[in-house]
Design an enzyme around this catalytic site. Structure first.
Site, PDB file in Angstrom:
ATOM      1  N   HIS A  43       0.824  -1.209   0.000  1.00 58.60           N
ATOM      2  CA  HIS A  43       0.000   0.000   0.000  1.00 58.60           C
ATOM      3  C   HIS A  43       0.858   1.259   0.000  1.00 58.60           C
ATOM      4  O   HIS A  43       0.565   2.240  -0.695  1.00 58.60           O
ATOM      5  CB  HIS A  43      -0.927  -0.040   1.222  1.00 58.60           C
ATOM      6  CG  HIS A  43      -1.683   1.228   1.457  1.00 58.60           C
ATOM      7  ND1 HIS A  43      -1.279   2.174   2.387  1.00 58.60           N
ATOM      8  CD2 HIS A  43      -2.803   1.732   0.881  1.00 58.60           C
ATOM      9  CE1 HIS A  43      -2.133   3.189   2.368  1.00 58.60           C
ATOM     10  NE2 HIS A  43      -3.055   2.950   1.477  1.00 58.60           N
ATOM     11  N   GLU A  73       2.127   1.886  -3.389  1.00 58.21           N
ATOM     12  CA  GLU A  73       1.062   2.459  -4.229  1.00 58.21           C
ATOM     13  C   GLU A  73       1.055   3.992  -4.094  1.00 58.21           C
ATOM     14  O   GLU A  73       1.016   4.716  -5.091  1.00 58.21           O
ATOM     15  CB  GLU A  73      -0.291   1.871  -3.809  1.00 58.21           C
ATOM     16  CG  GLU A  73      -1.507   2.509  -4.458  1.00 58.21           C
ATOM     17  CD  GLU A  73      -2.599   2.837  -3.449  1.00 58.21           C
ATOM     18  OE1 GLU A  73      -2.955   4.023  -3.333  1.00 58.21           O
ATOM     19  OE2 GLU A  73      -3.095   1.916  -2.753  1.00 58.21           O
ATOM     20  N   HIS A  74       1.103   4.482  -2.848  1.00 61.16           N
ATOM     21  CA  HIS A  74       1.124   5.940  -2.639  1.00 61.16           C
ATOM     22  C   HIS A  74       2.335   6.577  -3.321  1.00 61.16           C
ATOM     23  O   HIS A  74       2.232   7.616  -3.957  1.00 61.16           O
ATOM     24  CB  HIS A  74       1.205   6.251  -1.139  1.00 61.16           C
ATOM     25  CG  HIS A  74      -0.128   6.350  -0.482  1.00 61.16           C
ATOM     26  ND1 HIS A  74      -0.555   7.496   0.162  1.00 61.16           N
ATOM     27  CD2 HIS A  74      -1.134   5.449  -0.348  1.00 61.16           C
ATOM     28  CE1 HIS A  74      -1.755   7.294   0.665  1.00 61.16           C
ATOM     29  NE2 HIS A  74      -2.135   6.063   0.380  1.00 61.16           N
ATOM     30  N   GLU A 104      -4.283   7.915   7.419  1.00 64.32           N
ATOM     31  CA  GLU A 104      -5.185   6.967   6.742  1.00 64.32           C
ATOM     32  C   GLU A 104      -5.409   5.736   7.638  1.00 64.32           C
ATOM     33  O   GLU A 104      -6.519   5.231   7.757  1.00 64.32           O
ATOM     34  CB  GLU A 104      -4.581   6.554   5.385  1.00 64.32           C
ATOM     35  CG  GLU A 104      -5.520   5.697   4.549  1.00 64.32           C
ATOM     36  CD  GLU A 104      -4.932   5.305   3.197  1.00 64.32           C
ATOM     37  OE1 GLU A 104      -3.769   5.662   2.908  1.00 64.32           O
ATOM     38  OE2 GLU A 104      -5.645   4.635   2.427  1.00 64.32           O
TER      39      GLU A 104
END
Lengths: 425, 425
Positions: B70, B73-74, B145
């Site tokens: 993840h 991905e950012h 997040e």
């Protein structure tokens, strides 16, 4: 997809909108009934649920659900949505397109029939809904409102609106709605159902493939049994904030939520709306916006910080999830970015990016039945413009329009739902 | 050389082009007539469960911090010059990305400038740029997040359940990791994961809507790197058949307790076939859809509300039917569901129920071919599973009652876990 909606007026504030489409696998039918929110507030929350749960023809919900499943798993249900200071009671059906049915059934025709059956012939005893079904659906309505607390973003937004609009119908508090639900009865629900059919602005929309004449006749015939006295739903627009109200509440959560409410100078839902949309988008819309690039990317203060225009009420809300200790830093930065908007110091790139993105996404919204339907449904008591007209209006927005829109913003309410780390300070 | 194959479904009246690109990438181009917009995904078979892996040439497995897929991905959106969001701002595309248990996908939708958007997507996904400074900056954003998802009680109850069911399998790890685990992520580690999982032979691409193979291939031929394919070995975690613990609970800011009940399935091989998945979905629908006695009795007895749902949760090395919702009495819900399973296993699914549920699932699978985004996501998921997106409706046309009754036996009521989120006192 280019669509040509055909509007058929069937009676006073009663119309059908037909959108023939080719290429979708489904037909989508919705019946929307709009009434002022304060009229039978609680009953209108239960009504779409109980109407889609059982009916005179199918008093046993298992039999009704079996009927839906036999219609190739048609998705049939009901909900109540807010539209400014109105409640929109909606029954909807999504079914597969007739040409895909294995045995050649008229699936969409059968769905319209079933929806009208649900709306007009509920499962009642005398002048009251059946008590056991009423109790069940009231419990579900109450629990569904109570569970909004699980979604901290939604919960904090609702608390901001309740604070900001405490003197307005728009801000009727959740506690009061729950109280009102407690006072409803099977008989009050029956009465509210009759009033809904009689007083609402009604729009039936059908997107997909259908037999138009047959549907018009079915709707006309269903409404002929009703003594219609339609009323207009109006929303109070407060153009300017008087002073700033601050409210902080504590909850056992990890991330604090900060929600700001602005009055934005609107007199009605269409008032200078294109300029305001572009302004709000540059300010806090996409990833090119001032709030995203500064509060998130440059300062690493949050995962989200975004602004949204609620045109049905003339409010702009900013939402962010932050550390409690960063509250002032975030508030200062939001204020500084709004000042930049007001002084017209946003860049040409941002201005163009925003208009390009808005128009690009508008061109695509008719590529799903849901996109078409929600557009039509949002126009229940308004003109239905073509997307090309809307795009032309967005393209015509100038920098000066955006600056003017920014200068009509006034901060009304700062709400914070403070997490556990912040509550000791 | 690129190899192009046309794949047609007569039943659905749909077709797409499957391209084995010379770079080693599997590409799918799925034009939809009359659509104005397109939806494009570039994805890799790499998700939160890929915490230990090795290449064919390695002797040992490499272990990486939780949440790194993840995080990657950012960070992939960044480049030495203009980041991807800034580039999309010029074209007007709506761009995003997501990471799940077993895949990471980069996507955009647009109505105009398709070619320019394809260039941006294929360029930034194939050009990583990580530095210690940018990694550090992202830790603040992703930290927020993570805190946001920690406050979501439905998410929390799912992961509490996964931790109760699984002892070793990384499916129990939060997709974004924890604030602690992501603090160990470095630019070097990101490059290491990138080089393994972003090899074209581990990725898939799909464009749906207003698209054509020629435009897509022109950009792909020019921009995609041509590196030798690699063989990734994913660690198949030694997972006992028994659950880790039959019950787990925790307290959060909720009004009503939330529960999740899962039945851990014994796995002979790491992945379930499309047919096995559809058979289990049929079983679950017979067991507790709105037409079932189980659902309606629990509803009437006040045990569940509108939030009740069920799914077949499965991926590489894990499979479990999961039932979830809100209830004042989760233990009683557990008892009722188990009794209904045992009862159904004893009596068998009736021919009438089978027929009705199959018709419903068939209708629902057809409905999923309406929207470009749903198709694109399903195409990517099917590609990673080695199947075609058209398989679902075909399988539903051919499953038999005997198969469903055999599959029903795979639910073992002795191997279950219940997780409960209780309100704070």
């Amino acid at each position: 997809m280019i669509i040509k909606p055909e509007i058929v007026d069937i009676g006073e504030k009663l119309r059908a909108v037909f959108v023939p489409t080719a290429g979708f696998k489904t037909t989508l039918i919705t019946i929307d009934l709009l009434v002022p929110r304060q009229n039978n507030l609680a009953e209108n929350i239960i009504l779409p649920k109980i109407l889609s749960y059982s009916c005179e023809k199918y008093p046993d919900p298992i039999a009704l659900n079996a009927e839906k499943e036999a219609l190739y798993g048609a998705i049939i249900g009901g909900l109540t949505a807010r539209r400014g200071e109105g409640s929109k009671v909606e029954l909807y059906a999504t079914c597969i397109d007739n040409k895909l049915a294995l045995d050649g059934e008229d699936v969409s025709g059968l769905c319209v029939e079933l929806l009208l059956e649900l709306l007009f012939k509920p499962d009642c005893e005398g002048e009251a809904f059946k008590a056991d079904k009423f109790e069940l659906q009231r419990r579900l309505a109450v629990e569904s409102i109570e569970s909004e607390k699980n979604d901290k973003r939604l919960y904090s937004f609702t608390r901001m609106i309740e604070t900001m609009c405490s003197e307005e119908v728009f801000g009727i508090p959740t506690d009061e709605i729950l109280d009102e639900l407690g006072k409803t009865t099977p008989a009050s629900l029956y009465k509210a159902h009759r009033e809904l059919l009689s007083t609402a602005s009604v729009q039936i929309s059908v997107t997909g493939s259908f037999n138009k004449e047959k549907i018009i006749e079915a709707v006309r015939s269903a409404f002929s049994s009703v003594d219609r006295h339609p009323i207009t739903t109006e929303t109070l627009f407060v153009e300017e904030a008087q002073d700033v109200t601050s409210l902080t509440e504590d909850m056992e959560i990890n991330q604090s939520k900060l929600v700001l409410g602005y009055r934005c100078g609107m007199k009605n839902r269409n008032d200078d709306v294109y300029a305001r949309q572009v302004m709000v988008d540059i300010f806090g819309g996409g990833p090119y916006s001032r709030l995203f690039t500064n509060v998130r990317e440059k300062m690493s203060l949050c995962y989200y910080c975004s602004a949204r225009l609620y045109r049905e009420k003339g409010i702009v809300a900013i939402q962010s999830g932050i550390e409690a200790e960063n509250r002032q830093k975030v508030l200062d930065e939001i204020a500084a970015q709004l000042e930049i908007m007001k002084r017209g110091e946003f860049t040409d790139e941002e201005f163009v990016a925003s208009k390009t993105a808005i128009c690009d996404s508008l061109r695509g919204i008719f590529d799903t039945p849901d996109g078409i339907d929600s557009y039509i449904s949002s126009k229940i008591d308004d003109d239905i413009n073509s997307i090309e007209e809307s795009i032309a209006k967005y393209e015509a927005v100038t920098r000066e329009d955006v600056v003017r829109a920014a200068n009509s913003m006034s901060l009304d309410t700062v709400y914070m739902l403070r997490g556990k780390e912040g509550s000791d300070e | 050389m690129n190899k192009i194959k046309e794949v047609v479904s007569e039943r659905l009246g749909e077709k797409y082009y499957e391209i084995s690109h010379e770079s080693g990438l599997k590409m799918f181009v799925y034009p939809k007539e009359n659509y104005s917009s397109s939806y494009v995904i570039f994805g890799t078979r790499y998700g939160s469960i890929d915490t230990q892996f090795k290449l064919g040439t390695d002797s040992e497995y490499t272990a990486v911090p939780e949440g790194i897929a993840h995080f990657l991905e950012h960070k992939l959106f960044e480049s030495e010059e203009l980041d991807a969001f800034a580039r999309y701002a010029k074209t007007g595309a709506n761009a995003n990305a997501y990471t799940s248990f077993d895949r990471t996908c980069y996507l955009f939708s647009c109505s105009e400038n398709l070619k320019a958007n394809l260039e941006i997507l294929m360029d930034f996904v194939t050009h990583p740029y990580f530095t210690e400074q940018t990694v550090q900056k992202e830790q603040g954003i992703i930290g927020q997040e993570i805190k946001m998802t920690e406050d979501d009680p439905m998410w929390a109850s799912l992961f509490l359940l996964l931790g109760a069911m699984y002892k070793n399998h990384p499916v129990q790890i939060e997709i974004a990791g924890t604030v602690e685990s992501i603090s160990h992520i470095t630019a070097d580690l990101l490059y290491r994961c990138y080089d393994v999982f972003y090899n074209m032979s581990n990725m898939a691409f799909c464009a749906v809507g207003n698209v054509d193979a020629e435009t897509v291939l022109e950009v792909a031929d020019r921009l995609l790197p041509k590196k030798p394919p690699i063989k990734i070995e994913r660690k198949f975690f030694d997972e006992p058949d028994a659950v880790n613990t039959p019950y787990a609970e925790k307290k959060m800011a909720v009004n009503t307790p939330l529960f999740a009940l899962g039945f851990k399935e014994k796995l002979e091989s790491p992945e379930k076939s499309g047919r096995d998945i559809i058979l289990m979905q049929t079983v679950l629908d017979v067991l507790c859809s709105k037409t079932s006695a189980l659902y309606n009795e629990m509803l009437a007895d006040g045990l569940i509300n509108s939030s009740f749902e069920y799914e077949y949760f499965t991926g590489y090395g894990y499979a479990a039917p999961i039932f979830s919702g809100e209830s004042e009495n989760p233990r009683e819900v557990e008892k009722r569901i188990k009794a209904a399973v045992v009862n159904l296993q004893r009596e068998g699914v009736s021919a009438a129920d089978f027929k009705r549920v199959r018709k419903k699932l068939y209708g629902r699978s057809i409905m999923s071919f309406n929207s470009a985004d749903e198709i694109a996501n399903n195409v990517i998921a099917s590609a990673f599973a080695g199947e075609s997106v058209f398989d679902g409706p075909e399988i539903l046309g051919s499953i038999t009652l005997d198969e469903v009754n055999r599959r029903l036996k795979d639910i073992d009521t002795e191997r279950s876990s219940l997780s409960v989120i209780n309100p704070e006192e």
